[in-house]
Design an enzyme around this catalytic site. Structure first.
Site, short mmCIF file in Angstrom:
data_model
loop_
_atom_site.label_atom_id
_atom_site.label_comp_id
_atom_site.label_asym_id
_atom_site.label_seq_id
_atom_site.Cartn_x
_atom_site.Cartn_y
_atom_site.Cartn_z
N ASP A 100 0.60 -1.04 0.12
CA ASP A 100 -0.39 -0.45 0.24
C ASP A 100 0.84 0.86 0.26
OD1 ASP A 100 -2.55 1.66 0.17
OD2 ASP A 100 -2.44 1.38 1.95
N ASP B 270 -8.74 3.10 -2.69
CA ASP B 270 -9.78 3.81 -1.49
C ASP B 270 -11.05 4.07 -2.47
OD1 ASP B 270 -8.14 2.90 0.02
OD2 ASP B 270 -7.62 4.69 0.60
N GLU C 297 2.50 4.90 -3.96
CA GLU C 297 2.61 5.90 -5.10
C GLU C 297 3.75 6.71 -5.15
OE1 GLU C 297 0.19 5.13 -2.65
OE2 GLU C 297 -0.57 4.50 -3.97
O1 MIG Z 1 -3.53 6.36 4.36
O2 MIG Z 1 -3.74 1.10 6.00
O3 MIG Z 1 -6.15 1.39 0.21
O4 MIG Z 1 -7.06 -0.10 1.63
O5 MIG Z 1 -6.76 0.02 4.67
C1 MIG Z 1 -4.41 5.12 3.94
C2 MIG Z 1 -4.57 1.85 5.79
C3 MIG Z 1 -3.56 3.55 4.12
C4 MIG Z 1 -4.82 3.10 2.26
C5 MIG Z 1 -5.18 1.99 1.48
C6 MIG Z 1 -6.70 0.83 2.68
C7 MIG Z 1 -5.92 0.98 3.87
C8 MIG Z 1 -4.90 2.31 4.45
N1 MIG Z 1 -4.74 2.71 3.92
#
Ligand code: MIG
Length: 840
Positions: A437, A515, A440
């Site tokens: 996650d 998200d 980017e």
């Molecule tokens: O700033 O890890 O898309 O699935 O639950 C949010 C917490 C960070 C974004 C992910 C989401 C995840 C969440 N993350």
């Protein structure tokens, strides 16, 4: 002077923020061509302005165009996206005239007009123009100077413009919050963390600079392999021209010629890589939450699944399992014994997937006299100098979940190897998959990337900056993770899930759409997004079932499962600060509907897995838009509220509240209503009932769907395939069932089994032929069943010429019931012929 700079800076910000502001008119056009040289695989053209254009014939249907502006092409020609560099020599010829140079293969004619320099692609057989430059390729001399201030290492803006066909449609570009057909749309690629995005938000997480053009049934593809911020304008503000460009790098693109869309998609996979098969259990149902903790809660959720007879294969641990968000650590209070927990869940058939973010917590040394920070990941990375640095040598310190953090320079192969090996912290405990996650990469200091512009990456020794490397960060992190898991567990197929990506990511990771919103627009968008991702080289896709942000409700959740129960990635997930949405949260009525679809998913696993293996081998997606299967049918060009699984199953989900019937377009051929078995004629729009417990589904006449047993988790029971036959007009049907051990990479060396089943009908009888299987995998002793719809219940059945009796209990033999005639035979791995005659 300062003011001028400031104004220039702001103008630039505005320009980069909006692709439409890219004014092609101020760009300088390349050419004309003055000379060319011939190489074994193509030609290099020199232009009067010092530019060079290289055309490489990779194969009869694939030509690469590579252009440098006002200078020679660089010797360095590296791309992280490309999987196949060496192509067998292609047959091609060259001819020239005073006005043009022409390359010709069996499939493509490429005309290069010298003055002005325009490239035209034609079908070699029909002569028809498939794609042609609307003006010469171009670049921005001025912009180079501007960029010197904004980001000295970013390059020159480069672009290509193509004629827009009056009826040309566009597909692809990977993950875009947009509908299926991209005609007259405009898009930017710059990997961005965009929580709660809705349709029209652009860019979002991924960059896949590949699109397909379709006009009159003829398709081509263009892969613009450039990782800088890129732009695709499909005639947003012009009726005549489309263009694509990027803020640096070469104008480097690959032209694929179909004419079929399937061929273009498949060849794109050949070039950028085929998805390896993930373990079969990843097709099972998955559950997540930000975040399930402590361990007892994780067990409770799993227990709830089992108590309610809802299938489940995996549960995900979000960021709170860690010690202070330190990746590769466990919070000892919440998870004192991760291995114990994982073992207990394994006994119930449930695997654990953990999230791993790129941010490594930056903390200072524990004591003044020690250089140890107390966090081994940081210590090792600092010692080996694997973290990103700014141009001035300072560590780059973004803020993410752990607070101040550092990022690994994944362009460095030693750093990738180290990062991959760190996953031992999970695999030693039995963790079965890794969820990437924030890659980017997101930075709370500034989400636009501005704070990172002077970060220098090793980049194969080229030492380039963020402008070039941002969009490949996630790709390389996924590569590090995948290869690490491969080394740690050579007998298991890695399972990686990523949010951000660049082209080629399918070699290392599956993906989910980030998200999303828990609303109907979000659900409708997911159908277009899954279809589009499938056309863009990413077959293993899915969204948080029920949506990530906001509040779902029972109806929305049930309808969401009616889409995702057929998506490769089926995982319910929810943000931290919102309402629960596990399948049972809205009461029994909705839970029963969700159970129906989850159970159907498990029964369809042989079909889904067969189709997934097809995705691996051919590059064609499992979840696909109708246009991929029916590119000659204009009615499919904009159809984004229906989808197909492979070639055989058509689904028309309900994507709005309070709707209990809908219109469904069926392409040509015979179709069967999945629920009623009613036979329908295609090439028409029909109206069907769609009460909340029913998603309209249709099986293509000519298909055979392989079903498996009802299961709580993948592998719970021996797969005894049941082939349900849906004959076409001529009474024929066929399928190929794919099977393997579901876990190991042995399938790559022939340890699979592919069984062909084909059905033919003549006046006297129906014949079912089962082939001797291909491949060396053998599933063990079992039966196979064949289901034929039939009005009567008296039959004469034979197997290999020997009569087969009516079945007693579940023994081999034939029986009749509400679904028709079922014939059950022993599967001994040999070819067989079943013949069915009716007794009148
Ligand atoms: O700033 O890890 O898309 O699935 O639950 C949010 C917490 C960070 C974004 C992910 C989401 C995840 C969440 N993350």
């Amino acid at each position: 002077m300062k003011l001028k700079l400031l104004i220039a800076f702001f103008c630039l910000l505005i320009l980069s923020a909006n692709g439409e502001a890219q004014d092609l008119n101020r760009l300088v056009k390349i050419g004309p061509a003055i000379a060319f040289s011939k190489q074994p695989d193509g030609i290099t053209i020199n232009c009067s302005d010092g530019s060079q254009v290289q055309l490489k014939v990779l194969s009869a249907d694939l030509v690469r165009v590579r252009t440098s502006f006002a200078r020679n092409l660089e010797a360095n020609d590296h791309s992280w996206a490309i999987a196949k560099e060496a192509w067998p020599p292609a047959q091609w010829t060259i001819s020239e005239s005073p006005t043009a140079i022409t390359l010709k293969t069996d499939e493509l004619t490429v005309n290069i007009n010298r003055t002005p320099l325009l490239i035209e692609f034609r079908d070699a057989k029909t002569g028809e123009v498939i794609n042609v430059d609307q003006q010469p390729m171009m670049y921005d001399r001025e912009r180079t100077l501007n960029n010197m201030m904004f980001d000295p290492a970013a390059g020159t803006f480069v672009a290509a413009a193509k004629k827009l066909g009056l009826n040309e449609h566009f597909y692809g570009l990977g993950e875009k919050a947009a509908k299926l057909d991209k005609r007259r749309g405009s898009f930017v690629n710059w990997n961005s963390d965009t929580p709660g995005y809705s349709e029209g938000k652009d860019p979002i997480y991924q960059t896949i600079p590949f699109y397909i053009g379709l006009e009159r049934g003829r398709c081509y593809g263009i892969f613009f392999d450039n990782s800088y911020r890129s732009y695709f304008n499909f005639g947003f503000n012009s009726q005549e021209r489309i263009w694509f460009g990027a803020e640096g790098g070469e104008l480097n693109y690959y032209f694929f010629y179909g004419p079929s869309m399937k061929k273009v998609v498949s060849r794109y996979a050949d070039l950028t890589g085929h998805m390896p098969l993930p373990p079969m259990w990843t097709l099972g149902n998955q559950q997540s939450r930000w975040s399930y903790y402590p361990d007892a809660l994780v067990e409770q959720v799993v227990a709830e699944y089992r108590r309610r007879d809802l299938p489940l294969d995996a549960i995900h641990l979000d960021i709170d399992y860690m010690d202070g968000y330190r990746v590769f650590t466990w919070n000892k209070d919440r998870f004192p014994d991760p291995k114990g927990l994982i073992d207990r869940l394994a006994k119930q058939g449930v695997k654990v997937v953990t999230i791993v973010d790129p941010g490594v917590k930056y903390q200072t040394a524990q004591t003044a006299s020690s250089s140890s920070t107390g966090y081994y990941v940081l210590d090792q990375g600092l010692e080996k100098n694997y973290f990103q640095r700014r141009r001035n040598g300072d560590l780059f310190i973004p803020r993410v979940w752990p607070g101040e953090s550092v990022f690994v320079d994944y362009t460095n192969s030693d750093a990738r190897r180290w990062w991959g090996d760190l996953h031992r912290a999970y695999t030693d405990q039995g963790v079965a998959g890794i969820w990437n996650d924030m890659n980017e990469p997101a930075d709370f200091v500034d989400q636009s990337g501005k704070n990172q512009l002077d970060v220098v990456s090793y980049d194969e020794g080229a030492r380039t900056t963020h402008a070039k490397n941002r969009n490949v960060f996630a790709l390389l992190m996924a590569k590090a993770t995948y290869e690490g898991l491969q080394r740690l567990q050579p007998d298991k197929r890695p399972y990686v899930i990523t949010r951000a990506a660049y082209a080629g990511v399918q070699r290392y990771s599956t993906m989910w759409t980030g998200d999303t919103n828990s609303n109907w627009e979000g659900l409708a968008l997911s159908v277009s997004m899954f279809s589009t991702l499938g056309l863009s080289g990413e077959p293993f896709v899915g969204a948080d079932v029920g949506g990530f942000m906001g509040r779902a409700n029972g109806e929305l959740l049930a309808r969401a499962y009616q889409v995702s129960f057929l998506a490769p990635f089926c995982r319910n997930h929810k943000t931290i600060d919102s309402y629960d949405q596990e399948p049972w949260r809205f009461g029994k009525y909705y839970e029963d509907i969700i159970r129906k679809y989850l159970k159907l998913r498990y029964r369809l696993l042989p079909f889904l897995y067969t189709t997934l293996e097809d995705s691996h081998r051919t590059g064609l997606p499992l979840f696909r838009p109708l246009v991929l299967n029916y590119p000659d049918d204009e009615s499919t060009y904009n159809l984004d509220d229906e989808f197909m699984i492979g070639d055989d199953l058509l689904v028309a989900p309900v994507l709005k509240p309070d709707v209990v019937r809908r219109l469904v377009y069926l392409p040509k051929g015979v179709w069967y209503d999945y629920w009623t078995r009613e036979k329908l004629q295609g090439e028409q729009m029909i109206e069907v009932k769609a009460p909340l417990d029913t998603v309209p589904m249709f099986v293509r006449g000519g298909a055979i769907l392989p079903f498996g047993p009802d299961m709580k988790y993948v592998g719970e029971k021996t797969l005894e395939p049941e082939f349900v036959i849906y004959p076409d007009e001529k009474g024929t049907a066929q399928t190929k069932l794919y099977e393997d051990d579901g876990i190991s990479p042995a399938y790559l060396n022939g340890a699979f089994r592919r069984t062909s089943v084909s059905v033919a009908t003549d006046r006297q009888q129906v014949s079912i032929r089962i082939s001797a299987p291909e491949g060396s995998y053998r599933p063990g002793s079992r039966t196979m069943s064949f289901v034929l719809r039939s009005g009567t219940n008296n039959f004469r059945v034979s197997v290999d010429g020997r009569p087969l009796d009516r079945a007693v209990a579940n023994q081999p033999g034939w029986s009749t019931g509400p679904s028709g005639l079922t014939i059950r035979t022993i599967d001994d791995g040999q070819a067989h012929l079943i013949q069915i005659g009716q007794l009148h």
